[in-house]
Design a protein around this motif. Structure first.
Motif, PDB file in Angstrom:
ATOM      1  N   ALA A 186     -16.245   1.258  15.806  1.00  0.00           N
ATOM      2  CA  ALA A 186     -15.289   0.622  14.902  1.00  0.00           C
ATOM      3  C   ALA A 186     -14.258   1.623  14.408  1.00  0.00           C
ATOM      4  O   ALA A 186     -14.403   2.841  14.556  1.00  0.00           O
ATOM      5  N   GLY A 187     -13.186   1.110  13.834  1.00  0.00           N
ATOM      6  CA  GLY A 187     -12.175   1.938  13.205  1.00  0.00           C
ATOM      7  C   GLY A 187     -12.204   1.749  11.707  1.00  0.00           C
ATOM      8  O   GLY A 187     -12.622   0.699  11.200  1.00  0.00           O
ATOM      9  N   LEU A 188     -11.792   2.770  10.979  1.00  0.00           N
ATOM     10  CA  LEU A 188     -11.764   2.708   9.518  1.00  0.00           C
ATOM     11  C   LEU A 188     -10.332   2.813   9.019  1.00  0.00           C
ATOM     12  O   LEU A 188      -9.531   3.581   9.556  1.00  0.00           O
ATOM     13  N   CYS A 189     -10.050   2.046   7.983  1.00  0.00           N
ATOM     14  CA  CYS A 189      -8.758   2.110   7.318  1.00  0.00           C
ATOM     15  C   CYS A 189      -9.007   2.123   5.817  1.00  0.00           C
ATOM     16  O   CYS A 189      -9.865   1.366   5.323  1.00  0.00           O
ATOM     17  N   ILE A 190      -8.308   2.977   5.095  1.00  0.00           N
ATOM     18  CA  ILE A 190      -8.500   3.085   3.650  1.00  0.00           C
ATOM     19  C   ILE A 190      -7.176   2.823   2.949  1.00  0.00           C
ATOM     20  O   ILE A 190      -6.114   3.243   3.417  1.00  0.00           O
ATOM     21  N   ILE A 191      -7.250   2.091   1.841  1.00  0.00           N
ATOM     22  CA  ILE A 191      -6.081   1.779   1.025  1.00  0.00           C
ATOM     23  C   ILE A 191      -6.329   2.336  -0.371  1.00  0.00           C
ATOM     24  O   ILE A 191      -7.296   1.950  -1.030  1.00  0.00           O
ATOM     25  N   GLN A 192      -5.473   3.235  -0.803  1.00  0.00           N
ATOM     26  CA  GLN A 192      -5.645   3.881  -2.102  1.00  0.00           C
ATOM     27  C   GLN A 192      -4.386   3.674  -2.940  1.00  0.00           C
ATOM     28  O   GLN A 192      -3.268   3.861  -2.449  1.00  0.00           O
ATOM     29  N   CYS A 193      -4.569   3.282  -4.204  1.00  0.00           N
ATOM     30  CA  CYS A 193      -3.453   3.077  -5.135  1.00  0.00           C
ATOM     31  C   CYS A 193      -3.619   4.023  -6.320  1.00  0.00           C
ATOM     32  O   CYS A 193      -4.283   3.685  -7.309  1.00  0.00           O
ATOM     33  N   PRO A 194      -3.046   5.223  -6.268  1.00  0.00           N
ATOM     34  CA  PRO A 194      -3.194   6.176  -7.375  1.00  0.00           C
ATOM     35  C   PRO A 194      -2.664   5.646  -8.703  1.00  0.00           C
ATOM     36  O   PRO A 194      -3.141   6.032  -9.769  1.00  0.00           O
ATOM     37  N   GLU A 195      -1.684   4.757  -8.634  1.00  0.00           N
ATOM     38  CA  GLU A 195      -1.103   4.206  -9.852  1.00  0.00           C
ATOM     39  C   GLU A 195      -2.120   3.403 -10.652  1.00  0.00           C
ATOM     40  O   GLU A 195      -1.938   3.174 -11.857  1.00  0.00           O
ATOM     41  N   GLY A 219     -11.233   3.526  -3.222  1.00  0.00           N
ATOM     42  CA  GLY A 219     -10.397   2.353  -3.020  1.00  0.00           C
ATOM     43  C   GLY A 219     -11.009   1.409  -2.002  1.00  0.00           C
ATOM     44  O   GLY A 219     -12.216   1.393  -1.781  1.00  0.00           O
ATOM     45  N   LEU A 220     -10.156   0.619  -1.368  1.00  0.00           N
ATOM     46  CA  LEU A 220     -10.605  -0.366  -0.387  1.00  0.00           C
ATOM     47  C   LEU A 220     -10.696   0.266   0.995  1.00  0.00           C
ATOM     48  O   LEU A 220      -9.802   1.018   1.416  1.00  0.00           O
ATOM     49  N   LEU A 221     -11.773  -0.048   1.702  1.00  0.00           N
ATOM     50  CA  LEU A 221     -11.954   0.420   3.066  1.00  0.00           C
ATOM     51  C   LEU A 221     -12.126  -0.787   3.977  1.00  0.00           C
ATOM     52  O   LEU A 221     -12.829  -1.732   3.631  1.00  0.00           O
ATOM     53  N   LEU A 222     -11.482  -0.737   5.127  1.00  0.00           N
ATOM     54  CA  LEU A 222     -11.568  -1.817   6.098  1.00  0.00           C
ATOM     55  C   LEU A 222     -12.232  -1.297   7.361  1.00  0.00           C
ATOM     56  O   LEU A 222     -11.839  -0.246   7.894  1.00  0.00           O
ATOM     57  N   ARG A 223     -13.268  -2.000   7.792  1.00  0.00           N
ATOM     58  CA  ARG A 223     -13.886  -1.686   9.087  1.00  0.00           C
ATOM     59  C   ARG A 223     -13.296  -2.654  10.109  1.00  0.00           C
ATOM     60  O   ARG A 223     -13.524  -3.856  10.059  1.00  0.00           O
TER      61      ARG A 223
END
Length: 768
Positions: free
Chosen positions: A388-397, A438-442
């Protein structure tokens, strides 16, 4: 139809004729008609219920007849003892499952038994009906409608054992004895006689195991879908239970024990009631590992066999006397009841524990505030989807907005993003959340084309909060996971760091993590090694000589390293930032001081004047207990303070009142103070003007080019002149060749330090 809704449609009791006469003025004709329609016989006569009641009647009569055929009896002292008897449990199970709606079936059944059976059997039937009706009535009074739920519920176990087993058996025995006495089948009631006690024990065993079993069969006939779910549950218990080989061995052991009990084989001990004792641990293992749902019906089958073949393992032909036989029989009956009670209770408790374990497992795999899967769930899923691949979404604000609007803002934002992006997921792809990352997508696959829709969607996302509509800045990073990556924490940390680059550049960033990167030691591992080095005082100390330009004297600067078990060396620039973040710099200093003192104490008398220079961090100078601990170490290791030089880095911290007072106290003790890396600060001369120190160490950046760079040479000369005015000794660092050395000698620099004058060596090898 569910059991709950079925019970809620219960009929209302019919109003008797005398009550109708007394209340005729208040009850009209339509009310009487409606109440009459709710009478059980009229209720079952409705076309939509007739089929169900026919199924109910047929299954009950068939089950009762089958139970009656399976029952076995023996004669003791003129008293008939029915061994494992499922007839009373069948009636009790019917009343538990259908409550008042079972009454018409039982009335028809009673009329049938009265007209077709001899008087003793009729009296047994009346006793069973009376006991079952009274015990279930009391039971439902104590538990309410929830008492009709499936067996195996630990919350109802105590009530069921009390009313449906003990109370039921007691009422049946007393009422049966009473009827037999009235109809002259017995001369007196003797509850404490051995035959009666054996009867009671077998009836208790029958109720505690047979009632759930009969409930299962009756409900299976009435609700086939429920029974299919039950079978599915059994399959899950077997699949998720112990390994197949252990289950096979357990089954063979059960079969072997039962064979020894029901097979006639002379007087050998293992073919007697002695073998019954071995049933308990074997069945307990099954109850613990496989649960109540499987063990309960299996134990019923085994009890039927044990009662039917009782003469094979307890035979009067094999006993010395009749009393001996009766004692064996009573003891065996007692053991069987005790085993049954234990197996049922353990099975119920195990079922409850397994339920809690499943609940805890679900909780452990989800983030508590949002309910979304967490990093542990991701770790488990990665094992199942290794490519699988991983994607991460981070919102420092989010951090700033959370401080403004409260922690609920963060969690509501995360849930909103989750709902917003979920439609983009396909097949078995999944989203996870960790408050720290934050949010991680597999995703099944990751590349620029696949990630772009997610990035575009997040750019368009707006979050509504208290009449505000916000679009938060975010960073996005992704990578193909692959089998070579085993350290999920490391990977997620690297992805998280990459999101800040994404935030600056305005596009999703790819991360390529190789197998080598996965093997790189993490900050957590360095933190662990650092703590071990402090606790065990196991820093690797190396010493670099600082030599005089005027004579042959020298002293040594102590430098530190960390060494792993496999001899990997870590330099200060690797672990000191970790120590600073953990607030351990002062502890590192004190540990190095103590290790140096230990080495100095081990030197012979000829080295008693050797001096050592030790670096101090600003955190040590800020600690109020530093001087007390240093004094303790000096006394414990008998070290003269004049043999110690403390080097401090030129920084603003030494301008603090506490730091200055610590330096003054160190000088009063007899230690010398050196300013390390002098010249790199923003206000070196002003600091030199106010500080009371002994040695000035010129930073190597000025020494490196002192031969060829005229400006560096002038700077070094000015430092030397200022030091001479303050009566300070000067040490030049980074002396790498003979030209630099000669230039510094001509400038009257007193001390030299560098690879040309002496390389750092392990402190233990200084004089080896």
């Amino acid at each position: 139809m569910g059991l709950r809704s079925f019970l809620e449609k219960m009929y209302k009791p019919v109003v008797m004729e005398n009550e109708l006469a007394n209340r005729n003025s208040r009850i009209n004709k339509s009310t009487v008609v409606n109440q009459w329609r709710n009478f059980p016989l009229m209720y079952l006569a409705r076309p939509k219920n007739l089929k169900k009641y026919i199924t109910l009647c047929f299954s009950f009569v068939l089950l009762y007849s089958f139970a009656d055929k399976l029952s076995n009896s023996i004669e003791i002292s003129g008293t008939t003892i029915r061994l494992y008897d499922l007839t009373l449990p069948v009636i009790s199970a019917l009343l538990i499952l259908y409550n008042k709606k079972a009454i018409p079936v039982l009335i028809l059944f009673a009329l049938y038994r009265v007209h077709t059976q001899p008087l003793p059997q009729v009296l047994d039937t009346i006793s069973q009906l009376t006991a079952a009706l009274i015990s279930t009535k009391v039971y439902f009074y104590a538990t309410g409608k929830r008492g009709a739920v499936s067996f195996g519920r630990s919350s109802l176990s105590a009530q069921r054992i009390l009313w449906l087993i003990c109370f039921n058996t007691l009422i049946f025995t007393l009422f049966q004895q009473f009827l037999l006495l009235k109809f002259n089948f017995i001369s007196e009631i003797n509850i404490l006689s051995i035959p009666t006690l054996i009867n009671i024990q077998w009836m208790l065993t029958s109720c505690i195991t047979g009632t759930p079993f009969c409930y299962l069969i009756l409900r299976a006939c009435y609700q086939p879908l429920w029974f299919f779910n039950y079978l599915k549950k059994l399959k899950e218990l077997i699949v998720s239970g112990p390994r197949a080989i252990y289950q096979l061995l357990w089954a063979m052991l059960v079969i072997g024990i039962m064979y020894c009990l029901i097979y006639v084989h002379g007087d050998s001990l293992i073919y007697t009631d002695y073998t019954i004792v071995w049933l308990l641990p074997v069945m307990l293992w099954g109850a613990i590992c496989l649960g109540h749902a499987l063990m309960s019906p299996l134990w019923v089958v085994m009890l039927i066999l044990l009662s039917d073949y009782i003469n094979n393992y307890i035979s009067i032909d094999h006993e010395f006397t009749f009393n001996h036989y009766v004692s064996h029989l009573a003891l065996t009956c007692s053991m069987i009841f005790t085993f049954s009670l234990t197996i049922v209770i353990v099975g119920v408790l195990v079922t409850r524990i397994l339920k809690h374990i499943r609940s805890l497992k679900r909780i452990s795999l989800s983030e508590p505030h949002t309910g979304l899967p967490n990093l542990l769930a991701l770790k488990n899923d990665i094992i199942r989807y290794p490519h699988a691949g991983l994607c991460i979404i981070q919102c420092p604000e989010l951090n700033t907005l959370t401080q403004t609007h409260g922690i609920i803002f963060r969690f509501e934002f995360v849930k909103a993003v989750f709902s917003y992006l979920s439609p983009l997921l396909v097949d078995n792809e999944k989203m996870y959340y960790s408050p720290g990352y934050g949010l991680l997508l597999r995703l099944n696959k990751v590349d620029d084309d696949i990630i772009h829709p997610y990035y575009k969607a997040m750019s368009s996302f707006r979050f509504s909060w208290e009449e505000m509509e916000l679009g938060l800045n975010f960073g996005m990073a992704y990578m193909a996971y692959g089998k070579c990556i085993n350290n999920l924490s490391y990977v997620v940390g690297q992805l998280n760091a990459r999101t800040y680059e994404s935030l600056k550049q305005g596009k999703a960033k790819a991360l390529n993590v190789s197998h080598h990167g996965d093997q790189a030691i993490s900050s957590g591992a360095i933190r662990h090694l650092l703590q071990k080095s402090i606790d065990r005082k196991s820093f690797m100390l190396v010493a670099q000589p600082i030599v005089s330009t005027k004579n042959s004297s020298q002293y040594y600067e102590i430098l530190i390293r960390m060494k792993t078990i496999n001899n990997k060396i870590f330099f200060p620039d690797t672990f000191l930032p970790v120590a600073e973040e953990a607030g351990l710099l002062a502890e590192v200093d004190l540990t190095v001081i103590e290790q140096t003192f230990q080495f100095m104490q081990s030197l012979d008398q000829s080295k008693s004047d050797t001096r050592f220079s030790i670096n101090l961090t600003p955190q040590s100078l800020s600690r109020k207990d530093f001087l007390d601990r240093l004094n303790t170490l000096l006394k414990n290791y008998l070290i003269r303070p004049d043999r110690i030089i403390f080097e401090i880095i030129e920084s603003d911290i030494i301008d603090s009142i506490n730091a200055s007072s610590v330096l003054q106290e160190l000088r009063r003790l007899g230690c010398q103070i050196a300013i390390d890396d002098f010249g790199t600060g923003a206000s070196s001369y002003s600091r030199l003007k106010t500080l009371e120190v002994d040695i000035l160490k010129i930073d190597g950046s000025f020494i490196r080019n002192v031969v060829n760079d005229k400006f560096d040479r002038l700077i070094v000369m000015s430092f030397c002149e200022a030091a001479k005015f303050k009566s300070l000794q000067v040490v030049a660092e980074f002396v790498e060749n003979e030209e630099i050395k000669q230039m510094l000698i001509s400038m009257e620099v007193e001390w030299l330090q560098g690879y040309h004058t002496g390389k750092p060596v392990p402190i233990e090898s200084l004089w080896s």
